[in-house]
Design an enzyme around this catalytic site. Structure first.
Site, PDB file in Angstrom:
ATOM      1  N   HIS A   7       7.549  -0.784  13.541  1.00 57.91           N
ATOM      2  CA  HIS A   7       6.248  -1.297  13.097  1.00 57.91           C
ATOM      3  C   HIS A   7       5.513  -1.814  14.337  1.00 57.91           C
ATOM      4  CE1 HIS A   7       3.204  -3.535  10.954  1.00 57.91           C
ATOM      5  NE2 HIS A   7       3.668  -3.088   9.799  1.00 57.91           N
ATOM      6  N   ARG A  30      -4.985  -5.519  10.197  1.00 58.86           N
ATOM      7  CA  ARG A  30      -5.773  -4.424  10.794  1.00 58.86           C
ATOM      8  C   ARG A  30      -6.595  -3.726   9.712  1.00 58.86           C
ATOM      9  NH1 ARG A  30      -1.740  -0.870  12.463  1.00 58.86           N
ATOM     10  NH2 ARG A  30      -0.208  -2.286  11.568  1.00 58.86           N
TER      11      ARG A  30
END
Ligand SMILES: Cc1cc2nc3c(=O)[nH]c(=O)nc-3n(C[C@H](O)[C@H](O)[C@H](O)COP(=O)(O)OP(=O)(O)OC[C@H]3O[C@@H](n4cnc5c(N)ncnc54)[C@H](O)[C@@H]3O)c2cc1C
Length: 258
Positions: A7, A30
């Site tokens: 990740h 994000r």
């Protein structure tokens, strides 16, 4: 076991940067408009690309020795680990959209900080203010035009640049930037035991079901190919958990009735 997903955004805690266990910086940071910057205050990737692509870009553009994102806020010394790190920055609009409940939690944990304006943000990140301003302006100008930017990003959830802070002090403190340091972190295993659509574990040698052995969850492999999309663990956990349960019940019922 070779299918390990990394990740891109595990938080680097400024007071404990070398800790090998990281707290996940949720994808939604994000997804709601957070942007990633290298140690020079420049963007380097489409933040909404897949995990492997964002991780690759971070390893390429945010590795030692070209990044200052690795710095510990509490000391001038650059820690040895992590070798790759980027800044995650949210405008006030992105922060509002993400939600202040979780954001407040990250702040409480010492994983994210606030900066009152661009000058303060540049100072906190130790990047050139003019470079930082241009980075945020370029992002927003692609957003305004509704085009792809240079990294192929075509969805821009929020502006990266905060509106000019008003002179009113009360309003001024309400418009802030939120930032943290993130690094790629081992997250998930796409590989695992081979199984079929009835959740039966298959023998590696000949693909035949192993009698009575069922599987569900992350121990299983093959459902996602080599790149699981976020949120999709529900498939192997819930769908195959239910199927494994159903198969187990059938096995028990037939054992009793035999
Ligand atoms: C930080 C993080 C965030 C995530 N967020 C999401 C998300 O938002 N959406 C999503 O879909 N997926 C997400 N995932 C992935 C998802 O959470 C996992 O794939 C899923 O929880 C795996 O469930 P599981 O039951 O298969 O395995 P686990 O939850 O790992 O359970 C395995 C259990 O087995 C136990 N165990 C291990 N060995 C033994 C043993 N020898 N004897 C007895 N017990 C043993 C362990 O203690 C553990 O309790 C995330 C993963 C991480 C790490």
């Amino acid at each position: 076991m070779d299918q390990v997903q990394v990740h891109p955004t595990g938080f680097v805690k400024s007071t404990d940067p070398g800790n090998p266990t990281k707290f996940l910086a949720a994808e939604a940071l994000r997804g709601e408009g957070g942007i990633l910057l290298n140690g020079l205050g420049r963007r380097f990737v489409n933040e909404l690309d897949t995990r492997d692509q964002v991780t690759d870009a971070m390893n390429k553009f945010c590795s030692a020795p070209d990044t200052r994102a690795r710095h510990s806020a509490s000391t001038e010394e650059i820690p040895k680990e992590p070798l790759t790190a980027a800044f995650l920055v949210l405008s006030q609009a992105a922060a509002d959209s993400f939600g202040h409940g979780a954001l407040g939690f990250y702040e409480k944990m010492g994983l994210m900080s606030r900066a009152g304006g661009l000058e303060e943000l540049a100072a906190a990140l130790r990047v050139d203010q003019a470079v930082l301003r241009k980075t945020l302006q370029d992002h927003d100008s692609a957003r305004d035009k509704g085009t792809h930017d240079e990294f192929g990003k075509s969805v821009f959830p929020q502006s990266a640049l905060n509106p000019l802070t008003p002179s009113d002090d009360k309003l001024q403190i309400q418009i802030q930037y939120y930032w943290g340091i993130v690094t790629p972190s081992i997250h998930y295993t796409m590989g695992g035991v081979r199984f079929d659509d009835m959740a039966r574990v298959l023998r590696a040698a000949d693909g035949a079901p192993i009698p009575g052995l069922l599987a569900a969850g992350e121990v299983t492999g093959g459902l996602h190919g080599a790149n699981r999309l976020g949120g999709n663990s529900l498939l192997e956990c819930v769908v195959y958990g239910r199927e494994a349960g159903r198969q187990a019940a059938t096995l028990v019922t037939s054992a009793f009735s035999a």
